[in-house]
Design an enzyme around this catalytic site. Structure first.
Site, PDB file in Angstrom:
ATOM      1  N   ASP A  35      -0.865   2.204   6.526  1.00 17.93           N
ATOM      2  CA  ASP A  35      -2.125   2.961   6.529  1.00 17.93           C
ATOM      3  C   ASP A  35      -2.987   2.412   5.392  1.00 17.93           C
ATOM      4  O   ASP A  35      -3.209   3.061   4.367  1.00 17.93           O
ATOM      5  CB  ASP A  35      -1.781   4.440   6.313  1.00 17.93           C
ATOM      6  CG  ASP A  35      -3.019   5.307   6.218  1.00 17.93           C
ATOM      7  OD1 ASP A  35      -2.874   6.477   5.789  1.00 17.93           O
ATOM      8  OD2 ASP A  35      -4.116   4.818   6.531  1.00 17.93           O
TER       9      ASP A  35
ATOM     10  N   ASP B 164      -8.870  -2.333   4.376  1.00 15.67           N
ATOM     11  CA  ASP B 164      -9.108  -3.481   5.265  1.00 15.67           C
ATOM     12  C   ASP B 164      -8.533  -4.771   4.678  1.00 15.67           C
ATOM     13  O   ASP B 164      -8.116  -4.789   3.517  1.00 15.67           O
ATOM     14  CB  ASP B 164     -10.631  -3.592   5.504  1.00 15.67           C
ATOM     15  CG  ASP B 164     -11.167  -2.310   6.156  1.00 15.67           C
ATOM     16  OD1 ASP B 164     -12.066  -1.674   5.571  1.00 15.67           O
ATOM     17  OD2 ASP B 164     -10.624  -1.927   7.213  1.00 15.67           O
TER      18      ASP B 164
END
Ligand code: SAM
Length: 283
Positions: A155, A158
């Site tokens: 999780d 970017d």
């Protein structure tokens, strides 16, 4: 005077949300951290200028990154979350009473502290006794674990800045090693729509495809992410994400969700033709 938070989705596309006020602005050794309050989306967490989550739509992302693998993995008890310092992913996993341990590895302790203060709806999970927080680089952490986890959820931010290493072949290979013989890895997999995001997705998929025997992509509609069309990677040593899903067992758990459901689970793996083409190019 109006205040707006604006994120550049491409050099030619900006996404703006009107904010009532800025609740926090600070800098850790890894990234800038901002929290805004907005009438449309509630509170918003922003890292290095990129929107991470909003109170209004975070349920979509956190339900899809957790309930898809949990409906497939029959007995997940030991879970690793890499990134996820806001606590949203851990919150959803904690809803499974048979989960025994969640190692949450986030490089930035300040993210967890700020979310505890301003985003309790996700961060309250960080204080659950089953959650053990390790504030260190996930790329280094994973090197020292073997045959340990049933499920790894990446999780991350970017693929640039502190998150860059979490999209490398080395990292995926080490996740494979750290998983048990029937383990599953799920990751936030960027987006197929804008060229830079699509390239990042394709590159990550190639590296995962080369590291796992089963590697699929699924999707969700996340209003505040670039283009709204967001992807997740599902990589597995043994289980197929649809054929091996046990929806009877999942329904029996009576976990109430607002986005995820078994029909949507199956449908989310049906990708648009242009996305299939991008994916097939690297398989
Ligand atoms: N869960 C949110 C969402 O809805 O998309 C966003 C993800 S969470 C805020 C991204 C986390 O990844 C951040 O807290 C960041 O500190 C963490 N991160 C970035 N690079 C990392 C690394 N190399 N190792 C561990 N955590 C990392």
């Amino acid at each position: 005077m109006e205040l707006w938070f604006t994120e550049k989705h491409t050099p030619n596309v900006k996404f703006s949300i009107k904010v009532d006020k800025q609740l926090y602005s600070g800098k850790s050794e890894f990234q800038r951290i901002d929290v805004f309050d907005s009438c449309e989306f509630g509170r918003i967490l922003v890292l290095d200028g990129y929107l991470m989550l909003t109170e209004k739509d975070e349920f979509i992302y956190h339900e899809m990154i957790t309930h898809v693998p949990m409906a497939v993995m029959p007995h997940a008890q030991n879970i690793l979350i890499i990134g996820g310092g806001d606590g949203g992913t851990a919150r959803e996993i904690l809803r499974y009473n048979y989960v025994k341990n969640i190692d949450l590895v986030d490089i930035d302790e300040l993210v967890a502290e700020v979310c505890r203060e301003y985003l309790p709806q996700t961060a309250k999970s960080l204080d659950d006794p089953r959650v053990i927080c390790h504030f260190e680089d996930g790329l280094k952490y994973i090197r020292h674990h073997e045959n340990e986890y049933d499920l790894i959820i990446v999780d991350s931010t970017d693929p640039f800045g502190p998150g860059e290493g979490l999209f490398t072949k080395e990292f995926y290979g080490n996740c494979f090693k750290a998983l048990k013989k029937d383990g599953i890895m799920v990751n936030q997999h960027e987006s197929p729509f804008y060229p830079a995001d699509s390239y990042a997705m394709q590159r990550a998929h190639k590296r995962i495809f080369d590291s796992f025997p089963i590697s699929r992509i699924y999707q969700a509609h996340i209003p505040t992410y670039p283009s709204g069309h967001w992807l997740f990677g599902f990589a597995s040593k043994k289980y197929h994400p649809i054929l091996d899903a046990n929806w009877e067992k999942w329904r029996a758990l009576k976990i109430k969700t607002r986005y995820y459901n078994p029909k949507l689970h199956a449908g989310s793996f049906a990708l648009p033709s242009y996305v299939e083409e991008i994916v097939r190019e690297v398989e």
